[in-house]
Design an enzyme around this catalytic site. Structure first.
Site, PDB file in Angstrom:
ATOM      1  N   LYS A  35       5.380  20.689   0.322  1.00 38.23           N
ATOM      2  CA  LYS A  35       6.272  20.325  -0.785  1.00 38.23           C
ATOM      3  C   LYS A  35       5.589  19.311  -1.716  1.00 38.23           C
ATOM      4  CE  LYS A  35      11.233  19.593  -1.031  1.00 38.23           C
ATOM      5  NZ  LYS A  35      12.407  19.137  -0.292  1.00 38.23           N
ATOM      6  N   GLU A 149      25.004   8.296  -3.914  1.00 38.66           N
ATOM      7  CA  GLU A 149      24.691   9.161  -5.056  1.00 38.66           C
ATOM      8  C   GLU A 149      25.874  10.083  -5.332  1.00 38.66           C
ATOM      9  OE1 GLU A 149      21.932   9.391  -7.185  1.00 38.66           O
ATOM     10  OE2 GLU A 149      23.535  10.590  -8.064  1.00 38.66           O
ATOM     11  N   GLU A 153      24.869  19.249  -8.209  1.00 34.54           N
ATOM     12  CA  GLU A 153      23.801  20.221  -8.420  1.00 34.54           C
ATOM     13  C   GLU A 153      24.141  21.024  -9.671  1.00 34.54           C
ATOM     14  OE1 GLU A 153      22.834  22.431  -4.889  1.00 34.54           O
ATOM     15  OE2 GLU A 153      22.814  20.622  -3.672  1.00 34.54           O
ATOM     16  N   LYS A 202      31.698   6.721  -0.962  1.00 36.87           N
ATOM     17  CA  LYS A 202      31.070   8.039  -1.109  1.00 36.87           C
ATOM     18  C   LYS A 202      31.867   9.127  -0.382  1.00 36.87           C
ATOM     19  CE  LYS A 202      28.339  11.358  -1.858  1.00 36.87           C
ATOM     20  NZ  LYS A 202      28.272  12.011  -3.151  1.00 36.87           N
ATOM     21  N   LYS A 249      40.115  23.882 -10.579  1.00 40.57           N
ATOM     22  CA  LYS A 249      39.875  25.319 -10.778  1.00 40.57           C
ATOM     23  C   LYS A 249      40.081  26.032  -9.454  1.00 40.57           C
ATOM     24  CE  LYS A 249      36.281  25.322 -14.083  1.00 40.57           C
ATOM     25  NZ  LYS A 249      34.895  25.152 -13.716  1.00 40.57           N
ATOM     26  N   ALA A 250      41.084  26.905  -9.431  1.00 38.18           N
ATOM     27  CA  ALA A 250      41.322  27.681  -8.213  1.00 38.18           C
ATOM     28  C   ALA A 250      40.219  28.730  -8.075  1.00 38.18           C
ATOM     29  CB  ALA A 250      42.686  28.350  -8.296  1.00 38.18           C
ATOM     30  N   GLY A 255      32.061  25.220  -1.555  1.00 35.65           N
ATOM     31  CA  GLY A 255      30.938  25.398  -0.632  1.00 35.65           C
ATOM     32  C   GLY A 255      29.891  24.359  -0.974  1.00 35.65           C
ATOM     33  N   CYS A 258      27.388  19.665   0.465  1.00 39.21           N
ATOM     34  CA  CYS A 258      28.023  18.350   0.631  1.00 39.21           C
ATOM     35  C   CYS A 258      29.503  18.362   0.999  1.00 39.21           C
ATOM     36  CB  CYS A 258      27.757  17.512  -0.604  1.00 39.21           C
ATOM     37  SG  CYS A 258      26.006  17.099  -0.667  1.00 39.21           S
ATOM     38  N   LYS A 318      27.705  27.793  -6.468  1.00 40.28           N
ATOM     39  CA  LYS A 318      28.271  27.568  -7.803  1.00 40.28           C
ATOM     40  C   LYS A 318      27.185  27.940  -8.814  1.00 40.28           C
ATOM     41  CE  LYS A 318      27.131  22.796  -8.736  1.00 40.28           C
ATOM     42  NZ  LYS A 318      27.665  21.525  -9.162  1.00 40.28           N
TER      43      LYS A 318
HETATM   44  N1  LIG Z   1      22.373  17.715  -2.705  1.00 39.84           N
HETATM   45  C1  LIG Z   1      23.200  16.990  -3.439  1.00 39.84           C
HETATM   46  O1  LIG Z   1      23.651  17.435  -4.478  1.00 39.84           O
HETATM   47  C2  LIG Z   1      23.622  15.617  -3.027  1.00 39.84           C
HETATM   48  C3  LIG Z   1      23.256  15.087  -1.794  1.00 39.84           C
HETATM   49  N2  LIG Z   1      23.672  13.833  -1.418  1.00 39.84           N
HETATM   50  C4  LIG Z   1      23.234  13.271  -0.142  1.00 39.84           C
HETATM   51  O2  LIG Z   1      21.864  12.884  -0.271  1.00 39.84           O
HETATM   52  C5  LIG Z   1      21.151  13.113   0.945  1.00 39.84           C
HETATM   53  C6  LIG Z   1      19.963  14.018   0.685  1.00 39.84           C
HETATM   54  O3  LIG Z   1      20.443  15.278   0.283  1.00 39.84           O
HETATM   55  P1  LIG Z   1      19.452  16.420  -0.257  1.00 39.84           P
HETATM   56  O4  LIG Z   1      18.594  15.830  -1.311  1.00 39.84           O
HETATM   57  O5  LIG Z   1      20.287  17.594  -0.563  1.00 39.84           O
HETATM   58  O6  LIG Z   1      18.586  16.630   1.088  1.00 39.84           O
HETATM   59  P2  LIG Z   1      17.508  17.730   1.525  1.00 39.84           P
HETATM   60  O7  LIG Z   1      17.757  17.975   2.943  1.00 39.84           O
HETATM   61  O8  LIG Z   1      17.484  18.840   0.531  1.00 39.84           O
HETATM   62  O9  LIG Z   1      16.109  16.968   1.353  1.00 39.84           O
HETATM   63  C7  LIG Z   1      15.689  15.937   2.191  1.00 39.84           C
HETATM   64  C8  LIG Z   1      14.168  15.762   2.052  1.00 39.84           C
HETATM   65  O10 LIG Z   1      13.774  14.683   2.877  1.00 39.84           O
HETATM   66  C9  LIG Z   1      12.534  15.003   3.497  1.00 39.84           C
HETATM   67  N3  LIG Z   1      12.360  14.186   4.709  1.00 39.84           N
HETATM   68  C10 LIG Z   1      13.027  14.261   5.892  1.00 39.84           C
HETATM   69  N4  LIG Z   1      12.567  13.335   6.748  1.00 39.84           N
HETATM   70  C11 LIG Z   1      11.610  12.634   6.099  1.00 39.84           C
HETATM   71  C12 LIG Z   1      10.760  11.539   6.457  1.00 39.84           C
HETATM   72  N5  LIG Z   1      10.815  10.976   7.671  1.00 39.84           N
HETATM   73  N6  LIG Z   1       9.883  11.087   5.546  1.00 39.84           N
HETATM   74  C13 LIG Z   1       9.801  11.658   4.316  1.00 39.84           C
HETATM   75  N7  LIG Z   1      10.569  12.694   3.926  1.00 39.84           N
HETATM   76  C14 LIG Z   1      11.465  13.172   4.810  1.00 39.84           C
HETATM   77  C15 LIG Z   1      12.641  16.498   3.772  1.00 39.84           C
HETATM   78  O11 LIG Z   1      11.361  17.079   3.936  1.00 39.84           O
HETATM   79  C16 LIG Z   1      13.364  16.986   2.503  1.00 39.84           C
HETATM   80  O12 LIG Z   1      12.436  17.342   1.490  1.00 39.84           O
HETATM   81  C17 LIG Z   1      22.193  13.669   1.922  1.00 39.84           C
HETATM   82  O13 LIG Z   1      22.719  12.603   2.662  1.00 39.84           O
HETATM   83  C18 LIG Z   1      23.258  14.252   1.007  1.00 39.84           C
HETATM   84  O14 LIG Z   1      24.529  14.270   1.610  1.00 39.84           O
HETATM   85  C19 LIG Z   1      24.427  13.035  -2.239  1.00 39.84           C
HETATM   86  C20 LIG Z   1      24.800  13.497  -3.474  1.00 39.84           C
HETATM   87  C21 LIG Z   1      24.416  14.809  -3.972  1.00 39.84           C
HETATM   88  O1  LIG Z   2      27.825  14.576  -2.405  1.00 38.16           O
HETATM   89  C1  LIG Z   2      27.372  15.508  -3.012  1.00 38.16           C
HETATM   90  O2  LIG Z   2      26.417  16.161  -2.651  1.00 38.16           O
HETATM   91  C2  LIG Z   2      27.967  15.960  -4.297  1.00 38.16           C
HETATM   92  O3  LIG Z   2      28.998  16.933  -4.004  1.00 38.16           O
HETATM   93  C3  LIG Z   2      29.627  17.495  -5.148  1.00 38.16           C
HETATM   94  O4  LIG Z   2      28.675  18.146  -5.980  1.00 38.16           O
HETATM   95  P1  LIG Z   2      28.168  19.663  -5.733  1.00 38.16           P
HETATM   96  O5  LIG Z   2      28.380  20.035  -4.310  1.00 38.16           O
HETATM   97  O6  LIG Z   2      26.808  19.730  -6.318  1.00 38.16           O
HETATM   98  O7  LIG Z   2      29.064  20.607  -6.625  1.00 38.16           O
HETATM   99  P2  LIG Z   2      30.537  20.588  -7.253  1.00 38.16           P
HETATM  100  O8  LIG Z   2      30.429  20.849  -8.699  1.00 38.16           O
HETATM  101  O9  LIG Z   2      31.300  19.409  -6.842  1.00 38.16           O
HETATM  102  O10 LIG Z   2      31.162  21.886  -6.566  1.00 38.16           O
HETATM  103  C4  LIG Z   2      31.343  21.957  -5.158  1.00 38.16           C
HETATM  104  C5  LIG Z   2      32.098  23.209  -4.808  1.00 38.16           C
HETATM  105  O11 LIG Z   2      33.455  23.129  -5.245  1.00 38.16           O
HETATM  106  C6  LIG Z   2      33.800  24.286  -5.988  1.00 38.16           C
HETATM  107  N1  LIG Z   2      34.788  23.892  -7.023  1.00 38.16           N
HETATM  108  C7  LIG Z   2      34.548  22.837  -7.831  1.00 38.16           C
HETATM  109  C8  LIG Z   2      35.477  22.447  -8.781  1.00 38.16           C
HETATM  110  C9  LIG Z   2      36.687  23.157  -8.896  1.00 38.16           C
HETATM  111  O12 LIG Z   2      37.582  22.847  -9.731  1.00 38.16           O
HETATM  112  N2  LIG Z   2      36.911  24.211  -8.077  1.00 38.16           N
HETATM  113  C10 LIG Z   2      35.986  24.604  -7.127  1.00 38.16           C
HETATM  114  O13 LIG Z   2      36.224  25.578  -6.379  1.00 38.16           O
HETATM  115  C11 LIG Z   2      32.495  24.801  -6.573  1.00 38.16           C
HETATM  116  O14 LIG Z   2      32.578  26.173  -6.863  1.00 38.16           O
HETATM  117  C12 LIG Z   2      31.538  24.494  -5.439  1.00 38.16           C
HETATM  118  O15 LIG Z   2      31.552  25.522  -4.479  1.00 38.16           O
HETATM  119  C13 LIG Z   2      30.258  16.351  -5.965  1.00 38.16           C
HETATM  120  O16 LIG Z   2      30.851  16.881  -7.148  1.00 38.16           O
HETATM  121  C14 LIG Z   2      29.219  15.301  -6.337  1.00 38.16           C
HETATM  122  O17 LIG Z   2      29.838  14.210  -7.026  1.00 38.16           O
HETATM  123  C15 LIG Z   2      28.557  14.788  -5.065  1.00 38.16           C
HETATM  124  O18 LIG Z   2      27.527  13.867  -5.372  1.00 38.16           O
END
Ligand SMILES: NC(=O)C1=CN([C@@H]2O[C@H](COP(=O)(O)OP(=O)(O)OC[C@H]3O[C@@H](n4cnc5c(N)ncnc54)[C@H](O)[C@@H]3O)[C@@H](O)[C@H]2O)C=CC1
Ligand SMILES: O=C(O)[C@H]1O[C@H](OP(=O)(O)OP(=O)(O)OC[C@H]2O[C@@H](n3ccc(=O)[nH]c3=O)[C@H](O)[C@@H]2O)[C@H](O)[C@@H](O)[C@@H]1O
Length: 443
Positions: A35, A149, A153, A202, A249-250, A255, A258, A318
């Site tokens: 990566k 955070e 996405e 959070k 939005k229904a 999914g 998170c 989504k």
């Molecule tokens: N995906 C999202 O939209 C959001 C995620 N979060 C939270 O943020 C956190 C991270 O989520 P993602 O970015 O989706 O995770 P992810 O699982 O996609 O990525 C994690 C990364 O950390 C790396 N990693 C793991 N162990 C490591 C180590 N010891 N040293 C260096 N790198 C290491 C992995 O190789 C991977 O690239 C989770 O707790 C999630 O719940 C919060 C808000 C939005």
């Molecule tokens: O903790 C996280 O990872 C993130 O989770 C969600 O973000 P995300 O999962 O990227 O996407 P959303 O836009 O929230 O949608 C989540 C799911 O809910 C569904 N959704 C969303 C809105 C809505 O009105 N109806 C609905 O069915 C979407 O289709 C999707 O499957 C939160 O919106 C972020 O604020 C948060 O940081």
């Protein structure tokens, strides 16, 4: 400021790029060497609008780099962000092993004062655990902080550069000063609080948003029976500032990586302190059931699904992302296959990721939406991609064996549906449902 971000998943990568964009020197670390190599070549492992361009310009300006050497990154930084994954354990609890591993590595490498910030979504008490682990290995001075955070996405760059708020949970004045300075270019709305409250903010935020979705989905199920239109109901509710228009939005349920994980984790967090979070348990159950309404509607339209050809539009959880983690499409396609249907699936960008998630023999992966629909007994819309919204519905009806559409996302307007020959099933808009030989059930 000099920043290290550990973990280059969605959160680590987008945060690292955005911190460099607002003028900081950023090193992103990942222990996945392939990566890191990919990132150093300027390639982005996720689909996220605007990210690749922003990453390239900051790398070119010398403000952003990638490494697998955590020791180097720690020595060159003042603030270290932990942004590794916290996936679900089979019990639903958050798996903290990645966070703990990083804390141990930080403890092994710090040689001067650092602020260690957890950005990963972690249960209450995790920052205390990070502090304990680091100080069990190192006698160097450091502070810990929780800065959760909130990015989504698909709009991650925009959300990170224009956040509604930044939550900073710490017990250190020195950390507050630095973290305020770092985040102020993004927003003036900085919420300073204690560590445990920040950790809880959070989970409470995600659980509340998930609750809104399950609530409106249940309202939509009732709308289908009483002849009301859920989109009108949501609009009418949303004008009330106390309710707000968003996340009403229904559809086929939430999914992604998170909401499913964080709702389960919060139920477990409550359970640990002998609290039965009944409301959230129902939210999860309603969400799980909602996915299968697509199947019920198909059965209502077609009878048995055995041997039927079902087209599926949309596999990502989504639009604007290629992420399929816990996408409703996974359960729905698995169920269709178990029921003996033949599936023709199309997604603009998520097919490759989806193929790694499902292992069903009776599926073909199509290159365009109309190919998927051709000759199908019915079509299910599972992700509201823009490219589906503009498709000519009469042309679509003409190429299908039976022009039956189950629109799981209410993508099409009343005008589009009424001008078409489709036999159309929506979510909670029964007035649009054209049922052959019987009226929509209105009481
Ligand atoms: N995906 C999202 O939209 C959001 C995620 N979060 C939270 O943020 C956190 C991270 O989520 P993602 O970015 O989706 O995770 P992810 O699982 O996609 O990525 C994690 C990364 O950390 C790396 N990693 C793991 N162990 C490591 C180590 N010891 N040293 C260096 N790198 C290491 C992995 O190789 C991977 O690239 C989770 O707790 C999630 O719940 C919060 C808000 C939005
Ligand atoms: O903790 C996280 O990872 C993130 O989770 C969600 O973000 P995300 O999962 O990227 O996407 P959303 O836009 O929230 O949608 C989540 C799911 O809910 C569904 N959704 C969303 C809105 C809505 O009105 N109806 C609905 O069915 C979407 O289709 C999707 O499957 C939160 O919106 C972020 O604020 C948060 O940081």
């Amino acid at each position: 400021m000099n920043i290290a971000v550990i973990g280059t998943g969605y959160v680590g990568l987008v945060s690292g790029v955005c911190f460099s964009e607002i003028g900081n020197q950023v090193i992103c670390v990942d222990n996945n060497e392939a990566k890191v190599e990919m990132l150093n070549e300027g390639n982005v492992p996720i689909y996220e609008p605007g990210l690749k361009e922003l990453m390239a310009s900051n790398m070119q300006a010398g403000k952003l780099s990638f490494t697998s050497n955590i020791a180097d990154a720690i020595s060159q930084s003042d603030i270290i962000f932990i942004a590794v994954g916290t996936p679900s354990l089979p019990s639903g609890e958050a798996n903290l092993s990645y966070v703990e591993q990083v804390a141990i590595e930080i403890g092994s490498h710090i040689e001067s004062y650092k602020i260690i910030v957890t950005k990963s979504t972690v249960p209450v008490g995790t920052n205390d655990r990070v502090r304990e682990l680091v100080s069990s290995i190192s006698s160097q001075p450091f502070d810990v902080a929780s800065v959760p955070e909130f990015l989504r996405e698909g709009s991650a760059v925009k959300d990170t550069l224009n956040p509604d708020r930044i939550v900073i949970g710490t017990d250190s004045d020195r950390a507050i000063k630095s973290l305020k300075k770092l985040h102020r270019p993004l927003t003036e709305n900085l919420i300073i609080t204690d560590i445990r409250s920040a950790e809880m903010i959070k989970y409470a935020s995600n659980a509340f948003l998930a609750t809104k979705i399950s609530f409106i989905n249940e309202i939509s199920n009732i709308c289908e029976k009483v002849g009301a239109d859920v989109t009108r109901v949501a609009e009418g509710m949303g004008y009330d500032k106390r309710i707000g228009a968003s996340f009403l939005k229904a559809g086929i349920g939430y999914g992604g990586s998170c909401f499913p994980k964080d709702t389960q984790a919060l139920i477990q967090i409550a359970g640990m302190v002998d609290y039965d979070f009944r409301l959230l348990k129902s939210v999860v159950q309603v969400n799980q059931d909602q996915r299968f309404h697509v199947i019920h509607k198909l059965e209502e339209a077609l009878g048995s699904l055995k041997g039927k050809t079902i087209a599926v539009w949309g596999l990502a959880f989504k639009p604007e992302t290629d992420d399929v983690r816990d996408a409703p499409a996974i359960d729905i396609i698995q169920h269709l296959s178990d029921a003996g249907a033949v599936i023709k699936a199309y997604d603009p960008i998520a097919t490759a990721n989806f193929r790694k998630e499902v292992d069903v023999a009776s599926i073909t992966w199509e290159e365009n939406p109309l190919h998927a629909a051709e000759g199908a007994d019915a079509l299910c819309v599972l992700t509201e991609w823009k490219e589906f919204a503009h498709i000519d519905l009469n042309e679509l009806a003409g190429i299908m064996k039976d022009p039956i559409m189950i629109d799981g996302r209410n993508l099409y307007s009343a005008e589009q549906v009424q001008a078409s020959t489709l036999q159309y099933y929506s979510v909670g808009r029964p007035g649009l449902t054209k049922l052959e030989g019987k009226a929509a059930a209105i009481i």
